[in-house]
Design an enzyme around this catalytic site. Sequence first.
Site: not given
Ligand code: NAP
Length: 287
Positions: A95, A170, A239
């Site tokens: 996102t 989104k 965010k």
């Molecule tokens: P998350 O668990 O925090 O995972 C984030 C990912 O991004 C991890 O692989 C993390 O790596 C990586 N990352 C963060 N900062 C980084 C950097 N500076 N350099 C390289 N890698 C980096 O997030 P998530 O919940 O899976 O969400 C992922 C995306 O989907 C986001 O944009 C979120 O808004 C969207 N989303 C989430 C949900 C939900 O319910 N969770 C639903 C819909 C959409 P590390 O493992 O090394 O930290």
Amino acid sequence: MKIGFIGLGIMGSAMATNLLKAGFNVTVWNRSIDKCSPLIGLGATLAASPRSLAESADVTIAMMATPAAVQSVRDGDEGIVAGLSAGKGYLDMSTVDADTSMKSAMLAHEKGALFLEAPVAGSRKPAEDATLTIMAAGDRELYDSSLPVLEKMGKKIMFLGETGNAARMKLANNLVMCGMLTALSEGIALAAGSGLDSSQLLEVLDSGAVANPMFRMKGPQIAANRDFPTAFPLKHMQKDLRLALQLAEEVGQPLFATATINELYKAALAQGLGEQDFAAVSRVIMK
Ligand code: NAP
């Protein structure tokens, strides 16, 4: 089709798992390397860098936290773009704002590759169950060829036209979700503060026009002030609010409620609730 998957957080790890279970050949990379282990256990190959992953894959999928995280795996000598070439696809499911997506598209096109943005609605459980809503936009050719892959991650898949449209859609979706969760938290707080049984409020809501799965899922946790298992980290929701307000500014659309709700989420972040589920914003509201 050989798939590369970068970003194995809450969502990415579940989505990549579904691709492996569906029989796709999947290569993975994640900044924190330990998160690759469960996927390797399921048959994935580990790439040395985003670049080598993109070099070996037909389609590179990224599921990153923020626009900055997208840039950090996309750009530079070891980034995704360095590994793209004609005939390959770059599919970003993070996102982000439309500008970030449009930059990704431009960089992919410079290498002769195709680009698709495909952010998702639905949280940890829909990601695990492959029932996400996927909003896609960008190169139609890549959408068509990737559809069998997207169908292993989502149940409702929409093509929205040119790059940027899915990012915008989104953000509009998330401000609605966030507003509903905030209203639910305030309703529960008012009911409890007035001496009412808040579980009865949930019953009332569930029998009327505002009944919905999110209230059903998160309402009891909020009413009981229980710990919130993190499905959607609060820091990511803030965010999304920030990006929605940025988009609103760009198009000249006032967002009265969203601007206030963003302040509430900023207060939650300041209270150290960023890693918790976004439902933990209720802790700022409840006395
Ligand atoms: P998350 O668990 O925090 O995972 C984030 C990912 O991004 C991890 O692989 C993390 O790596 C990586 N990352 C963060 N900062 C980084 C950097 N500076 N350099 C390289 N890698 C980096 O997030 P998530 O919940 O899976 O969400 C992922 C995306 O989907 C986001 O944009 C979120 O808004 C969207 N989303 C989430 C949900 C939900 O319910 N969770 C639903 C819909 C959409 P590390 O493992 O090394 O930290």
